[in-house]
Scaffold this motif. Structure first.
Motif, PDB file in Angstrom:
ATOM      1  N   VAL A   7      25.508   2.135  48.131  1.00 11.95           N
ATOM      2  CA  VAL A   7      25.441   3.576  47.871  1.00 11.95           C
ATOM      3  C   VAL A   7      24.379   4.205  48.757  1.00 11.95           C
ATOM      4  O   VAL A   7      24.587   5.290  49.316  1.00 11.95           O
ATOM      5  N   GLY A   8      23.263   3.520  48.930  1.00 15.78           N
ATOM      6  CA  GLY A   8      22.210   4.033  49.805  1.00 15.78           C
ATOM      7  C   GLY A   8      22.673   4.143  51.245  1.00 15.78           C
ATOM      8  O   GLY A   8      22.368   5.113  51.935  1.00 15.78           O
ATOM      9  N   LEU A  11      24.984   7.145  51.516  1.00 15.02           N
ATOM     10  CA  LEU A  11      24.213   8.391  51.519  1.00 15.02           C
ATOM     11  C   LEU A  11      23.515   8.614  52.857  1.00 15.02           C
ATOM     12  O   LEU A  11      23.456   9.739  53.357  1.00 15.02           O
ATOM     13  N   ARG A  12      22.992   7.528  53.459  1.00 15.97           N
ATOM     14  CA  ARG A  12      22.371   7.656  54.775  1.00 15.97           C
ATOM     15  C   ARG A  12      23.403   8.067  55.826  1.00 15.97           C
ATOM     16  O   ARG A  12      23.132   8.886  56.698  1.00 15.97           O
ATOM     17  N   PHE A  14      26.193   9.830  55.268  1.00 21.22           N
ATOM     18  CA  PHE A  14      26.515  11.241  55.059  1.00 21.22           C
ATOM     19  C   PHE A  14      25.386  12.148  55.549  1.00 21.22           C
ATOM     20  O   PHE A  14      25.648  13.205  56.128  1.00 21.22           O
ATOM     21  N   SER A  15      24.138  11.772  55.331  1.00 22.29           N
ATOM     22  CA  SER A  15      23.035  12.612  55.800  1.00 22.29           C
ATOM     23  C   SER A  15      22.985  12.640  57.329  1.00 22.29           C
ATOM     24  O   SER A  15      22.699  13.682  57.923  1.00 22.29           O
ATOM     25  N   TRP A  18      25.786  14.941  58.400  1.00 20.82           N
ATOM     26  CA  TRP A  18      25.429  16.324  58.062  1.00 20.82           C
ATOM     27  C   TRP A  18      24.441  16.895  59.078  1.00 20.82           C
ATOM     28  O   TRP A  18      24.532  18.052  59.472  1.00 20.82           O
TER      29      TRP A  18
END
Length: 84
Positions: A7-8, A11-12, A14-15, A18
């Motif tokens: 999950v981490g 998220l990394r 996606f960031s 972004w």
């Protein structure tokens, strides 16, 4: 523990996307909402006990996500009107 690290890493990722996506954020937001609908649609379909078709469950999931996004937007507009 491996789920938390995966999950981490998601998220990394996606960031990173972004931050690199400069001008057109709408396609990224639409993709993220459709991916989030992958979590909601099966739950809605299961809660309906088979009385809904799959397409209806997906439509309800998308409407649910759009409602949450609209509520969030309106919340920001009401409490921070000077930004708009």
């Amino acid at each position: 523990m491996s789920q938390i690290s995966s999950v981490g890493s998601i998220l990394r990722t996606f960031s990173f996307i972004w931050e690199r996506w400069y001008k057109q954020k709408f396609p990224l937001i639409a993709f993220a909402l459709l991916c989030a609908n992958l979590l909601f649609a099966p739950a809605i379909y299961a809660a309906a006990s088979g009385t809904l078709e799959r397409q209806a469950a997906w439509a309800i999931g998308i409407l649910l996500l759009l409602t949450v996004v609209l509520v969030g937007y309106l919340f920001i507009v009401v409490f921070q009107p000077e930004r708009f």
